[in-house]
Design an enzyme around this catalytic site. Structure first.
Site, mmCIF file in Angstrom:
data_model
loop_
_atom_site.group_PDB
_atom_site.id
_atom_site.type_symbol
_atom_site.label_atom_id
_atom_site.label_comp_id
_atom_site.label_asym_id
_atom_site.label_seq_id
_atom_site.Cartn_x
_atom_site.Cartn_y
_atom_site.Cartn_z
ATOM 1 N N HIS A 504 0.579 -1.370 0.262
ATOM 2 C CA HIS A 504 0.289 0.269 -0.231
ATOM 3 C C HIS A 504 0.627 1.046 -0.441
ATOM 4 O O HIS A 504 0.083 2.478 0.225
ATOM 5 C CB HIS A 504 -0.919 -0.075 1.353
ATOM 6 C CG HIS A 504 -2.109 1.241 1.242
ATOM 7 N ND1 HIS A 504 -2.295 2.527 1.686
ATOM 8 C CD2 HIS A 504 -2.741 1.215 0.247
ATOM 9 C CE1 HIS A 504 -3.408 2.853 1.704
ATOM 10 N NE2 HIS A 504 -3.659 2.028 0.403
ATOM 11 N N LYS A 506 3.574 3.713 -1.384
ATOM 12 C CA LYS A 506 4.027 4.229 -2.785
ATOM 13 C C LYS A 506 5.417 4.777 -2.501
ATOM 14 O O LYS A 506 5.465 5.981 -2.490
ATOM 15 C CB LYS A 506 2.839 5.479 -3.078
ATOM 16 C CG LYS A 506 1.131 4.916 -3.279
ATOM 17 C CD LYS A 506 0.915 4.732 -1.851
ATOM 18 C CE LYS A 506 -0.791 4.331 -2.175
ATOM 19 N NZ LYS A 506 -1.574 3.879 -1.199
#
Length: 618
Positions: A504, A506
């Protein structure tokens, strides 16, 4: 409309471009275009999927019984589908009946969706329920936990040695940390952080906190504070409206120490706050910029990342307003970002930050705030802000065109009919900028590598298929940009022990041809989308940004280095390490001809996941 590719055949209707957000998004809350973040609600679609069972509202995220009729903000239809698949999993059938087998083969062959995105789903034929199916949970006691597809250990308390007892094992050079993950060898958590540790006395005597986030599970969040800090004032900064706002307020009723700050939206976007903690201590102040929502599912079996600031001391009384600034201009950039929320409730926080010394900060803030910007303001936010910093604070490297640009993310927006519309044009030009002498256009020799989980990555993950609820790349978007899939590389993270903990996090970076050096590194909330990063308009005289995002940029010059060496042994963490802890394996592995990118809103029933279940989104 049917398109073939090496990654599958999808047959679906035309759908509205996700980036064509109407000027007044409030009119229709079901279209994907009103959510800037890629953790958004997708189009209302008619599918052959089963109807979602009506769950009692008196259940929290883990389906525990609760007194208040509230549920955590799941954040998207994808997360809701994951929630349903976790609580009521569909078991894999190795030998389905002939009729079921024919139905699956027909439906999955083309990954069919309906002919209209805006249709109301056709009512299913009425079927008399079996007596055994009526109120199936009736016999359960109110406080009994249901079986979890995560396995029995998912609901158990963490072992005592799960948490750090001191800071000796942490590498505070870069102050970049991954979250702890359950179900992996202990050494891969040594130096990682759980939310309970972040809020513990280990980092300071907490007096008050401000939590900016997208999804909240308030009862769970409160439990993460240690008992001695559990009643300290908390402000929750959110962008919820209407029913979801009412649910959030209902969740907070038992906790009088919690206050709310609702962010109003501008015309081009619905406001959703990025993930940040402001922690006020007896000893000073700390900022944490992270990728996790404040819900349980985000903190145990996913790969998340965070930057934790040093402890910022108070400035002497009477210090000038410009005092306490860092060489990276972090203090003024943070204040400008907070002021962009236009929230009176944050005025006191802004004044407090001004009273602290942030001079030890060695990272640059990269934010996005919704709006259309012209002139010098174009370089304040989004990818043009990144381009400006790379131009001013980096230098060209030898064989620069052979240095790869690498993006890793958990969702994808609509980027146009081909790569020249945005990705390989303005965005790649930003990512390839090194110094002021940068080329006017990205070199065709420079490779862009995009890391995004494949279906097989998700199927074999710790969570199984429900992990895909946090990877909301929709079929409506994917079928319009099959050209993008040639860029895809799978998620492999043996270096951090997290190959089976779906990302999750980035991250974006510029990496040397041999993958041993970094020209820069960015951890952020921004997924791969024009909404998050901004897109040029009006012959490049204006940029439009549609969402709030926040991240930190690491530049070697701020660390008196020419490049960052890539750390080969990330865990167990060592305080003496000088290498940068990239969270996944380099070089990334390109998808095989049989691999497909994870698409959340189509079924996967051909093979079971790690819990023996299949994926049937409702």
């Amino acid at each position: 409309m049917s398109q073939d590719s090496q990654h599958g055949k999808w047959t679906i209707s035309d759908s509205e471009d996700e980036d064509n957000i109407p000027p007044t998004p409030q009119k229709d809350s079901n279209k994907p275009s009103i959510k800037p973040d890629l953790e958004r609600k997708p189009d209302t679609i008619t599918t052959f999927f089963k109807q979602e069972p009506k769950l009692s509202p008196k259940r929290n995220e883990d389906n525990h019984s609760v007194k208040e009729p509230s549920a955590p903000a799941m954040g998207s239809e994808a997360r809701k589908a994951a929630h349903v698949n976790q609580t009521i999993p569909v078991k894999y059938e190795s030998n389905p009946s002939p009729s079921v087998k024919r139905k699956r083969e027909t439906e999955e062959a083309g990954w069919n969706l309906s002919s209209s995105d805006d249709e109301t789903p056709a009512p299913a034929p009425k079927k008399e329920p079996k007596k055994s199916d009526v109120n199936p949970k009736k016999k359960k006691t109110e406080d009994k936990r249901p079986p979890s597809p995560h396995g029995t250990s998912y609901y158990k308390e963490e072992p005592a040695d799960f948490f750090e007892t001191n800071l000796l094992s942490m590498n505070d050079m870069y102050r970049f940390y991954l979250n702890k993950v359950t179900g992996i060898p202990k050494k891969f958590n040594t130096g990682a952080l759980h939310i309970k540790e972040i809020l513990s006395p280990m980092f300071g005597t907490l007096k008050e906190s401000v939590q900016f986030n997208y999804c909240f599970d308030i009862p769970w969040m409160v439990e993460q504070y240690p008992p001695e800090f559990r009643d300290k004032p908390v402000i929750l900064v959110h962008g919820e409206k209407r029913e979801s706002k009412a649910r959030l307020i209902q969740q907070a009723k038992p906790y009088p120490h919690i206050r709310f700050c609702q962010i109003s939206c501008v015309k081009i976007v619905v406001a959703f706050c990025r993930k940040m903690m402001l922690l006020w201590y007896e000893e000073g102040f700390r900022v944490i910029i992270l990728t996790s929502n404040l819900i349980r599912a985000d903190w145990y079996q996913k790969t998340q990342g965070m930057w934790m600031s040093p402890l910022y001391p108070r400035l002497p009384e009477g210090s000038p307003g410009t005092a306490g600034e860092s060489p990276t201009n972090f203090k003024s950039d943070l204040l400008e970002y907070l002021e962009a929320y236009r929230a009176p409730e944050l005025a006191e926080c802004i004044d407090r930050i001004k009273q602290h010394d942030l001079s030890e900060t060695r990272v640059y803030l990269i934010g996005s705030t919704p709006g259309r910007y012209q002139g010098p303001a174009m370089e304040k936010w989004g990818h043009l802000r990144l381009r400006k910093l790379l131009s001013e604070h980096t230098k060209p490297v030898q064989n620069e065109e052979r240095w790869h640009v690498l993006g890793q993310f958990s969702s994808i927006g609509s980027m146009g009919l081909d790569k020249t519309k945005w990705l390989a044009a303005e965005f790649q030009r930003t990512l390839t900028t090194l110094g002021k002498a940068g080329k006017s256009l990205a070199s065709p020799e420079t490779q862009m590598l995009l890391v995004y989980p494949s279906v097989e990555n998700v199927r074999t993950s710790l969570e199984g298929y429900p992990a895909g609820g946090s990877l909301p790349y929709s079929i409506q978007t994917a079928q319009k940009q099959l050209w993008l899939h040639s860029y895809f590389h799978g998620w492999h993270a043996d270096v951090t022990g997290r190959s089976n903990a779906m990302p999750h996090i980035k991250t974006y970076m510029r990496v040397s041809p041999d993958f041993t050096q970094l020209a820069w590194f960015l951890v952020t909330s921004a997924n791969l989308s024009k909404a998050a990063w901004g897109a040029l308009e009006k012959n490049n005289t204006q940029v439009m940004v549609r969402s709030y995002e926040l991240g930190v940029l690491y530049l070697p010059s701020a660390f008196n280095m020419s490049t960052f060496p890539v750390e080969k042994n990330v865990f167990p963490a060592s305080s003496s390490s000088k290498g940068f802890p990239v969270p996944f394996d380099l070089p990334p592995q390109h998808y095989s001809s049989k691999e497909q990118p994870w698409i959340w809103n189509i079924p996967y029933t051909q093979a079971p996941d790690t819990h023996g279940n299949v994926w049937v989104p409702s």
